[in-house]
Design a protein around this motif. Structure first.
Motif, PDB file in Angstrom:
ATOM      1  N   TYR A 119       0.631  -1.244  -0.037  1.00 34.05           N
ATOM      2  CA  TYR A 119       0.093   0.186  -0.056  1.00 34.05           C
ATOM      3  C   TYR A 119       0.931   1.513  -0.156  1.00 34.05           C
ATOM      4  O   TYR A 119       0.475   2.317  -0.349  1.00 34.05           O
ATOM      5  N   SER A 120       1.979   1.324   0.571  1.00 35.27           N
ATOM      6  CA  SER A 120       2.896   2.400   0.367  1.00 35.27           C
ATOM      7  C   SER A 120       3.332   2.652  -1.032  1.00 35.27           C
ATOM      8  O   SER A 120       3.358   3.622  -1.513  1.00 35.27           O
ATOM      9  N   ASN A 121       3.455   1.312  -1.665  1.00 43.87           N
ATOM     10  CA  ASN A 121       3.841   1.583  -3.109  1.00 43.87           C
ATOM     11  C   ASN A 121       2.695   1.810  -3.971  1.00 43.87           C
ATOM     12  O   ASN A 121       2.903   2.892  -4.860  1.00 43.87           O
ATOM     13  N   LEU A 122       1.924   1.482  -3.797  1.00 40.24           N
ATOM     14  CA  LEU A 122       0.375   2.005  -4.509  1.00 40.24           C
ATOM     15  C   LEU A 122       0.231   3.509  -4.269  1.00 40.24           C
ATOM     16  O   LEU A 122       0.064   4.223  -5.009  1.00 40.24           O
ATOM     17  N   GLN A 175     -15.026   8.056  -7.712  1.00 39.31           N
ATOM     18  CA  GLN A 175     -16.289   7.379  -7.356  1.00 39.31           C
ATOM     19  C   GLN A 175     -16.730   6.414  -7.990  1.00 39.31           C
ATOM     20  O   GLN A 175     -17.826   5.700  -7.618  1.00 39.31           O
ATOM     21  N   ILE A 176     -15.803   5.680  -8.899  1.00 40.73           N
ATOM     22  CA  ILE A 176     -16.274   4.502  -9.550  1.00 40.73           C
ATOM     23  C   ILE A 176     -16.100   3.467  -8.305  1.00 40.73           C
ATOM     24  O   ILE A 176     -15.054   3.386  -7.779  1.00 40.73           O
ATOM     25  N   PRO A 177     -17.052   2.642  -8.162  1.00 41.88           N
ATOM     26  CA  PRO A 177     -17.158   2.034  -6.885  1.00 41.88           C
ATOM     27  C   PRO A 177     -16.021   1.018  -6.722  1.00 41.88           C
ATOM     28  O   PRO A 177     -15.741   0.909  -5.787  1.00 41.88           O
ATOM     29  N   ASN A 178     -15.646   0.281  -7.603  1.00 42.28           N
ATOM     30  CA  ASN A 178     -14.535  -0.834  -7.563  1.00 42.28           C
ATOM     31  C   ASN A 178     -13.939  -1.020  -8.762  1.00 42.28           C
ATOM     32  O   ASN A 178     -14.163  -0.729  -9.742  1.00 42.28           O
ATOM     33  N   PRO A 338      -7.240  -0.484  -5.091  1.00 40.48           N
ATOM     34  CA  PRO A 338      -6.779  -1.447  -3.708  1.00 40.48           C
ATOM     35  C   PRO A 338      -6.690  -0.696  -2.470  1.00 40.48           C
ATOM     36  O   PRO A 338      -7.199  -1.106  -1.262  1.00 40.48           O
ATOM     37  N   THR A 339      -6.317   0.533  -2.574  1.00 38.85           N
ATOM     38  CA  THR A 339      -6.218   1.398  -1.422  1.00 38.85           C
ATOM     39  C   THR A 339      -7.468   1.720  -0.771  1.00 38.85           C
ATOM     40  O   THR A 339      -7.995   1.713   0.515  1.00 38.85           O
ATOM     41  N   TYR A 340      -8.337   2.329  -1.544  1.00 42.42           N
ATOM     42  CA  TYR A 340      -9.735   2.705  -1.389  1.00 42.42           C
ATOM     43  C   TYR A 340     -10.427   1.344  -0.788  1.00 42.42           C
ATOM     44  O   TYR A 340     -11.045   1.602   0.292  1.00 42.42           O
ATOM     45  N   GLN A 341     -10.405   0.241  -1.468  1.00 44.36           N
ATOM     46  CA  GLN A 341     -11.163  -0.992  -0.914  1.00 44.36           C
ATOM     47  C   GLN A 341     -10.589  -1.559   0.443  1.00 44.36           C
ATOM     48  O   GLN A 341     -11.410  -1.880   1.239  1.00 44.36           O
ATOM     49  N   LEU A 342      -9.345  -1.328   0.583  1.00 41.93           N
ATOM     50  CA  LEU A 342      -8.806  -1.644   2.027  1.00 41.93           C
ATOM     51  C   LEU A 342      -9.444  -0.877   3.251  1.00 41.93           C
ATOM     52  O   LEU A 342      -9.946  -1.651   4.179  1.00 41.93           O
ATOM     53  N   VAL A 343      -9.497   0.277   3.102  1.00 49.09           N
ATOM     54  CA  VAL A 343      -9.927   1.174   4.118  1.00 49.09           C
ATOM     55  C   VAL A 343     -11.577   1.043   4.269  1.00 49.09           C
ATOM     56  O   VAL A 343     -12.020   0.944   5.449  1.00 49.09           O
ATOM     57  N   TRP A 380     -13.752  10.182   1.876  1.00 49.90           N
ATOM     58  CA  TRP A 380     -12.408   9.433   2.145  1.00 49.90           C
ATOM     59  C   TRP A 380     -11.535   9.298   0.593  1.00 49.90           C
ATOM     60  O   TRP A 380     -10.510   9.747   0.638  1.00 49.90           O
ATOM     61  N   ARG A 381     -12.368   9.172  -0.336  1.00 54.44           N
ATOM     62  CA  ARG A 381     -11.249   9.052  -1.866  1.00 54.44           C
ATOM     63  C   ARG A 381     -10.910  10.628  -2.150  1.00 54.44           C
ATOM     64  O   ARG A 381      -9.945  10.638  -2.830  1.00 54.44           O
ATOM     65  N   THR A 382     -11.987  11.683  -1.974  1.00 50.45           N
ATOM     66  CA  THR A 382     -11.431  12.720  -2.157  1.00 50.45           C
ATOM     67  C   THR A 382     -10.427  13.363  -1.615  1.00 50.45           C
ATOM     68  O   THR A 382      -9.300  13.677  -1.845  1.00 50.45           O
ATOM     69  N   SER A 383     -10.322  13.024   0.004  1.00 50.79           N
ATOM     70  CA  SER A 383      -9.354  13.323   0.644  1.00 50.79           C
ATOM     71  C   SER A 383      -7.953  12.822   0.171  1.00 50.79           C
ATOM     72  O   SER A 383      -6.721  13.375   0.052  1.00 50.79           O
ATOM     73  N   TYR A 384      -8.105  11.486  -0.398  1.00 46.49           N
ATOM     74  CA  TYR A 384      -6.808  10.546  -0.593  1.00 46.49           C
ATOM     75  C   TYR A 384      -6.125  11.378  -2.098  1.00 46.49           C
ATOM     76  O   TYR A 384      -4.950  11.676  -2.100  1.00 46.49           O
TER      77      TYR A 384
END
Length: 474
Positions: A119-122, A175-178, A338-343, A380-384
């Motif tokens: 995840y640090s790499n992503l 905002q694309i879900p997955n 993957p980062t989005y889904q993890l959180v 969350w995704r906007t903040s990322y």
């Protein structure tokens, strides 16, 4: 929790038209979609630095390095594809993420180390793509300036506004879900990657044909003449890191494999997709690297499409840079999902009754239809995206950043974990011949990772020594 019960009940009742054997929505991916995802992930900003990498290493070491990294990536990716299901690669339990595959195959603290590395790499890759897209957008404006005012004009442009523009686009697309909904975006991105690679190859051939090619050599830039001996060593090691980055996609391989239909077996289909995608990628890399080096010689720039010789024909360079931006828009999504889904999965599991986290609110969008909005996902995704954009503005050092990301991820994610999971899954005996050569491969790649990472850190320190944050200029 209620949803999972309903899904399982429908599958057990015989409704297999909408759900897979694990109760999740039926996967529809195939070799073509997986190949598109892989090409989108692999042919990214890394291809732009290959001419510079060959200039540092020379013809022999540069070409050999490209081929070796290609073969290693193809081999370890086939091992990793077998880890999607465990303990049996065909009928075993699904692992939805890379970290989950490591946990179920190796256990212990290794899966935590994998999580940190992956995840640090992503996150690092999405920052690198923000930098690259801004450089390409700025290059479009600069090419017009050079066209109208001549190549002696300064035409310097701040990269920050373009990082903001890229960030705004990513806020919307995030905002694309997955992952399962990214196939169309990946097809477009893959086409764009081929387009700008072809343009780069064409421009290189044109420059060589006109007799304007640069001076090349078997060993690359000459120590004591073009650079100091220490610079030659550091740059060569950094070039190896850039090549490693160019082949980086193992960190999303399991997530891509999770989009495939369950029949034929996913591991076989993923191996086919990997072979096709990495083979195509390798051909393009060899062409872009070798022709770019032949066109620019020892003066090959870090990004060969924004090099001094490519401001004419300016319209063609503009098309190439537009393609880079469009491609990176899609590639960013492949690496951030993957980062989005993890959180999101962790919070849904921890707070299953919290409407702010789990509730989907249907909204009617004209000409599109009903779209489900989740407030937490949106925030969350906007903040990322804002975070990655701000970091990109603070540390916009192209080659060194790409090299460090590639070096840091190459050994653990591309080599170590796939090899260790294969040894565990295939029950290979310690000190047997297969065990020994797999360990030698892993050890050699660890050494490459360490020296390349050290060189890239040194490069970042040198570049930042005369740089002011938020004042990146192309």
């Amino acid at each position: 929790m209620k949803t999972e019960t309903n899904l399982s009940f429908e599958v057990e009742s015989g409704d297999t038209t909408k759900f897979d054997d694990d109760g999740r929505a039926k996967r529809t991916g195939n070799v073509k979609t997986a190949t598109a995802h892989i090409i989108t992930a692999v042919i990214g900003s890394g291809v732009l630095s290959l001419a510079w990498a060959l200039a540092q290493l020379g013809w022999i070491a540069g070409m050999v390095a490209l081929l070796i990294f290609s073969l290693i990536t193809m081999f370890t990716s086939s091992l990793l594809a077998n880890s999607y299901r465990s303990p049996d690669p065909i009928n075993g339990r699904r692992n939805y993420t890379y970290k989950e595959a490591v946990k179920n195959n190796l256990g212990g603290i290794k899966y935590k180390f994998c999580g940190v590395a992956q995840y640090s790499n992503l996150v690092g890759i999405t920052i690198g793509y923000t930098i690259t897209s801004a450089i390409s957008m700025a290059a479009i404006r600069r090419s017009h300036c050079f066209h109208h005012h001549g190549h002696d004009a300064g035409c310097h442009v701040s990269n920050n506004p373009y990082m903001i523009i890229f960030g705004v686009m990513q806020m919307i697309l995030s905002q694309i879900p997955n992952f399962h909904d990214l196939a169309g975006l990946s097809y477009i991105a893959a086409i764009m990657s081929f387009t700008y690679a072809f343009i780069g190859i064409g421009l290189s051939v044109a420059q060589i044909a006109e007799g304007k090619g640069g001076k090349t050599s078997v060993t690359g830039v000459t120590a004591g003449v073009d650079v100091t001996t220490s610079q030659k060593v550091w740059n060569s090691l950094q070039a190896i890191g850039n090549i490693a980055f160019a082949y980086s996609y193992s960190n999303v391989l399991i997530e891509i494999q999770d989009t495939l239909k369950s029949s034929p077996p996913e591991n076989g289909e993923m191996k086919k997709a990997t072979t096709v995608a990495v083979s195509i990628t390798s051909v393009f890399y060899l062409l872009c690297g070798s022709l770019g080096y032949a066109a620019f010689g020892k003066d090959a720039p870090g990004n060969f499409l924004t090099g001094f010789g490519f401001f004419e024909p300016y319209w063609l360079v503009d098309i190439a840079n537009i393609c880079i931006v469009v491609h990176l828009v899609g590639a960013y999504q492949v690496f951030c999902q993957p980062t989005y889904q993890l959180v999101e999965d962790w919070l849904r599991h921890r707070y299953p009754e919290n409407d702010f986290i789990v509730k989907e609110r249907p909204i009617l969008i004209p000409f599109i239809g009903i779209y489900n909005v989740n407030v937490f996902r949106m925030i969350w995704r906007t903040s990322y995206v804002i975070f990655t954009s701000v970091i990109a503005m603070i540390f916009p050092v192209f080659n060194s950043v790409l090299g460090l990301i590639g070096a840091a991820s190459f050994w653990p994610l591309t080599v170590y974990f796939p090899v260790e999971m294969h040894i565990s899954q295939a029950k290979i005996r310690s000190f047997s011949l297969p065990w020994i050569w797999l360990k030698i491969l892993s050890g050699a790649c660890l050494v490459i990772t360490l020296v390349a990472a050290a060189a890239c850190v040194q490069g970042i320190i040198v570049e930042l020594s005369h740089y002011q944050p938020f004042k990146s200029v192309s």
